[in-house]
Design a protein around this motif. Structure first.
Motif, PDB file in Angstrom:
ATOM      1  N   TYR A 180       0.835  -1.204   0.000  1.00 31.33           N
ATOM      2  CA  TYR A 180       0.000   0.000   0.000  1.00 31.33           C
ATOM      3  C   TYR A 180       0.872   1.258   0.000  1.00 31.33           C
ATOM      4  O   TYR A 180       0.596   2.217  -0.721  1.00 31.33           O
ATOM      5  CB  TYR A 180      -0.950   0.008   1.201  1.00 31.33           C
ATOM      6  CG  TYR A 180      -1.781   1.261   1.268  1.00 31.33           C
ATOM      7  CD1 TYR A 180      -2.932   1.392   0.499  1.00 31.33           C
ATOM      8  CD2 TYR A 180      -1.400   2.326   2.070  1.00 31.33           C
ATOM      9  CE1 TYR A 180      -3.686   2.552   0.538  1.00 31.33           C
ATOM     10  CE2 TYR A 180      -2.142   3.490   2.121  1.00 31.33           C
ATOM     11  CZ  TYR A 180      -3.286   3.597   1.357  1.00 31.33           C
ATOM     12  OH  TYR A 180      -4.027   4.750   1.389  1.00 31.33           O
ATOM     13  N   SER A 181       1.935   1.261   0.805  1.00 28.45           N
ATOM     14  CA  SER A 181       2.793   2.460   0.868  1.00 28.45           C
ATOM     15  C   SER A 181       3.493   2.702  -0.468  1.00 28.45           C
ATOM     16  O   SER A 181       3.651   3.850  -0.884  1.00 28.45           O
ATOM     17  CB  SER A 181       3.799   2.361   2.011  1.00 28.45           C
ATOM     18  OG  SER A 181       4.782   1.394   1.744  1.00 28.45           O
TER      19      SER A 181
ATOM     20  N   TYR B  44       0.634   4.007  -2.787  1.00 25.93           N
ATOM     21  CA  TYR B  44       0.170   5.342  -2.406  1.00 25.93           C
ATOM     22  C   TYR B  44       1.209   6.419  -2.734  1.00 25.93           C
ATOM     23  O   TYR B  44       0.858   7.526  -3.140  1.00 25.93           O
ATOM     24  CB  TYR B  44      -0.210   5.399  -0.926  1.00 25.93           C
ATOM     25  CG  TYR B  44      -0.907   6.692  -0.574  1.00 25.93           C
ATOM     26  CD1 TYR B  44      -2.265   6.844  -0.804  1.00 25.93           C
ATOM     27  CD2 TYR B  44      -0.206   7.766  -0.050  1.00 25.93           C
ATOM     28  CE1 TYR B  44      -2.917   8.035  -0.522  1.00 25.93           C
ATOM     29  CE2 TYR B  44      -0.837   8.961   0.244  1.00 25.93           C
ATOM     30  CZ  TYR B  44      -2.194   9.091   0.013  1.00 25.93           C
ATOM     31  OH  TYR B  44      -2.823  10.276   0.299  1.00 25.93           O
TER      32      TYR B  44
ATOM     33  N   CYS C 184      -0.923   8.677  -4.828  1.00 22.53           N
ATOM     34  CA  CYS C 184      -1.439   9.725  -3.934  1.00 22.53           C
ATOM     35  C   CYS C 184      -2.963   9.706  -3.863  1.00 22.53           C
ATOM     36  O   CYS C 184      -3.612  10.757  -3.803  1.00 22.53           O
ATOM     37  CB  CYS C 184      -0.949  11.098  -4.361  1.00 22.53           C
ATOM     38  SG  CYS C 184       0.841  11.255  -4.326  1.00 22.53           S
ATOM     39  N   ASN C 185      -3.530   8.528  -3.923  1.00 22.54           N
ATOM     40  CA  ASN C 185      -4.975   8.360  -3.871  1.00 22.54           C
ATOM     41  C   ASN C 185      -5.260   7.037  -3.180  1.00 22.54           C
ATOM     42  O   ASN C 185      -4.813   5.982  -3.652  1.00 22.54           O
ATOM     43  CB  ASN C 185      -5.551   8.378  -5.296  1.00 22.54           C
ATOM     44  CG  ASN C 185      -7.046   8.190  -5.324  1.00 22.54           C
ATOM     45  OD1 ASN C 185      -7.557   7.128  -4.976  1.00 22.54           O
ATOM     46  ND2 ASN C 185      -7.757   9.218  -5.748  1.00 22.54           N
ATOM     47  N   GLU C 186      -6.005   7.092  -2.077  1.00 22.09           N
ATOM     48  CA  GLU C 186      -6.242   5.910  -1.257  1.00 22.09           C
ATOM     49  C   GLU C 186      -6.950   4.795  -2.039  1.00 22.09           C
ATOM     50  O   GLU C 186      -6.542   3.632  -1.990  1.00 22.09           O
ATOM     51  CB  GLU C 186      -7.072   6.303  -0.029  1.00 22.09           C
ATOM     52  CG  GLU C 186      -7.255   5.184   0.960  1.00 22.09           C
ATOM     53  CD  GLU C 186      -7.993   5.640   2.205  1.00 22.09           C
ATOM     54  OE1 GLU C 186      -8.620   4.759   2.843  1.00 22.09           O
ATOM     55  OE2 GLU C 186      -7.963   6.834   2.547  1.00 22.09           O
TER      56      GLU C 186
ATOM     57  N   ALA D 132      -4.680   3.303  -4.686  1.00 20.72           N
ATOM     58  CA  ALA D 132      -3.620   2.522  -4.045  1.00 20.72           C
ATOM     59  C   ALA D 132      -4.150   1.166  -3.599  1.00 20.72           C
ATOM     60  O   ALA D 132      -3.498   0.129  -3.813  1.00 20.72           O
ATOM     61  CB  ALA D 132      -3.039   3.290  -2.860  1.00 20.72           C
TER      62      ALA D 132
ATOM     63  N   SER E 247       1.081   0.335 -10.232  1.00 23.33           N
ATOM     64  CA  SER E 247       0.755   1.707  -9.826  1.00 23.33           C
ATOM     65  C   SER E 247       1.194   2.721 -10.870  1.00 23.33           C
ATOM     66  O   SER E 247       0.462   3.675 -11.156  1.00 23.33           O
ATOM     67  CB  SER E 247       1.396   2.023  -8.473  1.00 23.33           C
ATOM     68  OG  SER E 247       0.896   1.151  -7.483  1.00 23.33           O
TER      69      SER E 247
END
Length: 185
Positions: free
Chosen positions: A30-31, A34, A38-40, A43, A78
């Motif tokens: 997740y990190s 993200y 930059c979007n929950e 991510a 991502s």
């Protein structure tokens, strides 16, 4: 549960492998996602896609370092998701800044490059990164592999943002010099 047990569950096609992967590496993946998106929501979607990709990739692959394998998948997914979302509107965003910084010292790849040249470039860059002092190496990887922000890196390593920026600039200059000496630029 250790990594080899999780990988073995993938090989046995045991669906619990995904659950164990999520428990052990969910926050790591997740990190990574993200920091790029930059979007929950995006991510989380990338992380779920990572689990699916891992399920489809193991077998035939048998990763020796599961965290690196998952991190690489998450990063690729991502970045692809970011590119798709930003295809129409270029500009702004962490990934653009990061790639622009590296573009100054990496040769243009718009032309047709031979596989041997690409392999030589990769080997040169990998050798360069391995030659760096440990802190510089980690900071360089955080910025240009995980696409961490300068602020995030400065907090992680306890340096000011200007020191991190300066370190990255000097490291890019060293890389540019080596690439020039090797004939890539």
């Amino acid at each position: 549960m250790n990594d080899s047990q999780i990988v073995n569950m993938y090989w046995e096609r045991n669906e619990k492998a995904v659950e164990e992967t999520q428990k052990k590496y969910g926050s790591f993946c997740y990190s990574v996602a993200y920091s790029i998106l930059c979007n929950e929501e995006d991510a989380k979607e990338s992380v779920n896609d990572t689990y699916l990709d891992a399920w489809n990739s193991i077998p035939p692959h048998k990763p020796s370092v599961l965290s690196a394998f998952l991190g690489k998948i998450t990063r690729r997914i991502s970045i692809d998701k970011w590119r798709n979302k930003n295809a129409a509107r270029r500009g702004g965003g962490q990934i653009t800044d990061t790639l622009d910084e590296l573009a100054e010292c990496i040769p243009d790849s718009n032309g047709i490059e031979k596989q041997l040249e690409e392999k030589a470039l990769n080997e040169t860059i990998n050798s360069f990164i391995k030659s760096l002092p440990e802190k510089e190496q980690k900071i360089f990887i955080c910025r240009y592999w995980y696409l961490d922000s300068i602020k995030s890196i400065s907090e992680q390593f306890g340096f000011s943002q200007s020191k991190v920026t300066s370190m990255l600039f000097r490291t890019r200059e060293k890389l540019r010099k080596i690439l020039m000496e090797e004939g890539f630029i």
